[in-house]
Design a protein around this motif. Sequence first.
Motif, PDB file in Angstrom:
ATOM      1  N   ASP A 206       1.967  -9.656   4.570  1.00 23.35           N
ATOM      2  CA  ASP A 206       0.736  -9.540   3.790  1.00 23.35           C
ATOM      3  C   ASP A 206      -0.338  -8.712   4.499  1.00 23.35           C
ATOM      4  OD1 ASP A 206       1.684 -11.114   1.649  1.00 23.35           O
ATOM      5  OD2 ASP A 206       1.166 -12.961   2.726  1.00 23.35           O
ATOM      6  N   ASP A 207      -0.008  -8.151   5.646  1.00 22.55           N
ATOM      7  CA  ASP A 207      -1.012  -7.451   6.454  1.00 22.55           C
ATOM      8  C   ASP A 207      -0.917  -5.934   6.369  1.00 22.55           C
ATOM      9  OD1 ASP A 207       1.357  -7.066   7.768  1.00 22.55           O
ATOM     10  OD2 ASP A 207       0.720  -7.942   9.672  1.00 22.55           O
ATOM     11  N   HIS A 208      -0.164  -5.418   5.399  1.00 27.12           N
ATOM     12  CA  HIS A 208       0.017  -3.981   5.206  1.00 27.12           C
ATOM     13  C   HIS A 208       0.683  -3.303   6.401  1.00 27.12           C
ATOM     14  CE1 HIS A 208      -3.023  -4.877   2.122  1.00 27.12           C
ATOM     15  NE2 HIS A 208      -2.562  -3.822   1.491  1.00 27.12           N
TER      16      HIS A 208
ATOM     17  N   ALA B 289       2.874   1.389   9.275  1.00 26.02           N
ATOM     18  CA  ALA B 289       3.942   2.020  10.055  1.00 26.02           C
ATOM     19  C   ALA B 289       4.358   3.346   9.412  1.00 26.02           C
ATOM     20  CB  ALA B 289       5.135   1.078  10.160  1.00 26.02           C
ATOM     21  N   LEU B 290       4.413   3.373   8.079  1.00 23.23           N
ATOM     22  CA  LEU B 290       4.770   4.599   7.371  1.00 23.23           C
ATOM     23  C   LEU B 290       3.719   5.677   7.601  1.00 23.23           C
ATOM     24  CD1 LEU B 290       6.589   6.128   5.380  1.00 23.23           C
ATOM     25  CD2 LEU B 290       5.361   4.996   3.509  1.00 23.23           C
ATOM     26  N   ALA B 291       2.449   5.298   7.525  1.00 20.20           N
ATOM     27  CA  ALA B 291       1.365   6.258   7.757  1.00 20.20           C
ATOM     28  C   ALA B 291       1.399   6.784   9.180  1.00 20.20           C
ATOM     29  CB  ALA B 291       0.021   5.601   7.455  1.00 20.20           C
TER      30      ALA B 291
ATOM     31  N   ILE C  48      -1.937   5.515   1.254  1.00 21.95           N
ATOM     32  CA  ILE C  48      -1.281   4.394   1.927  1.00 21.95           C
ATOM     33  C   ILE C  48      -2.010   3.978   3.192  1.00 21.95           C
ATOM     34  CG2 ILE C  48       0.984   4.951   0.983  1.00 21.95           C
ATOM     35  CD1 ILE C  48       1.649   6.152   3.776  1.00 21.95           C
ATOM     36  N   THR C  49      -2.973   4.769   3.632  1.00 20.81           N
ATOM     37  CA  THR C  49      -3.798   4.385   4.775  1.00 20.81           C
ATOM     38  C   THR C  49      -4.850   3.356   4.391  1.00 20.81           C
ATOM     39  OG1 THR C  49      -5.136   6.340   4.314  1.00 20.81           O
ATOM     40  CG2 THR C  49      -3.475   6.522   6.060  1.00 20.81           C
ATOM     41  N   ASP C  50      -5.080   3.173   3.104  1.00 19.39           N
ATOM     42  CA  ASP C  50      -6.035   2.171   2.615  1.00 19.39           C
ATOM     43  C   ASP C  50      -5.316   0.843   2.375  1.00 19.39           C
ATOM     44  OD1 ASP C  50      -8.120   4.097   2.488  1.00 19.39           O
ATOM     45  OD2 ASP C  50      -7.329   4.813   0.567  1.00 19.39           O
ATOM     46  N   PRO C  51      -6.035  -0.265   2.412  1.00 19.49           N
ATOM     47  CA  PRO C  51      -5.406  -1.563   2.126  1.00 19.49           C
ATOM     48  C   PRO C  51      -5.177  -1.744   0.628  1.00 19.49           C
ATOM     49  CG  PRO C  51      -7.739  -1.869   2.580  1.00 19.49           C
ATOM     50  CD  PRO C  51      -7.448  -0.410   2.826  1.00 19.49           C
TER      51      PRO C  51
END
Length: 228
Positions: A133-135, A140-142, A120-123
């Motif tokens: 649309d900006d992840h 925030a979760l990461a 989830i750290t990757d786009p």
Amino acid sequence: WREVGIHLKGQYGTFQGIDGRPSLTLNFDKYEKGQRFHGLDKLHLNNSAQDPGYLCEMIGRQLFEAAGIPTARASHARVELNGRDIGLFVLIEGYDKKLLRRHFENPDGNLYDSEFRHDITDPIKKTSGKGPDDHSDLRALAAAAEEPDHTARLVPLSKLLDLDRFYTTLALETLIRHHDGYAMGINNYRVYCEPPDGRAVFLPHGMDQLFFEPRAGLLPDLQGMLAQ
């Protein structure tokens, strides 16, 4: 059905060219909006190259479903390609809004596809949703997961992640030895940020290699950052 989007799918060990037994994704409304195949927008046909019994996908999905984890349905199909009978395949429902409507009250949240070995750290690829649309939701979760104090970490995580369903997913991936899933392989998963609060729900996928390590330990090496 006309103007159907067709994609050759698969990675190492499963990908085959058009002259072999290729796994396929069929997208029925890719070019014809509203076109459906018996109610489905999208489906996958898997050659089951790594599961000679053709049953792992169905058993795994039934287990996750019974445990309250949203997942796509699976069945079998006999496939003919360009006049060639290429045999038995595993048919899997696509991860789209139809699936989301079946499992969630609001299907308009962001749905992400990990594709191949992305955390989830990757786009990772956003496949649908009316959210940002900006992840920023996944970032925030990461960030919450990186809090070093394990007690303080649970407070922000509980607001951003459906912890009960995530714990269940971890337990099942371990028990059925889904080594190519999120926890042990950072692979074969979807993430849905469920409205209205946007809490993330992990959806399992790619369960063609289950039960192959019956002597595996109950504390495997974890790769996914949230699993760790």
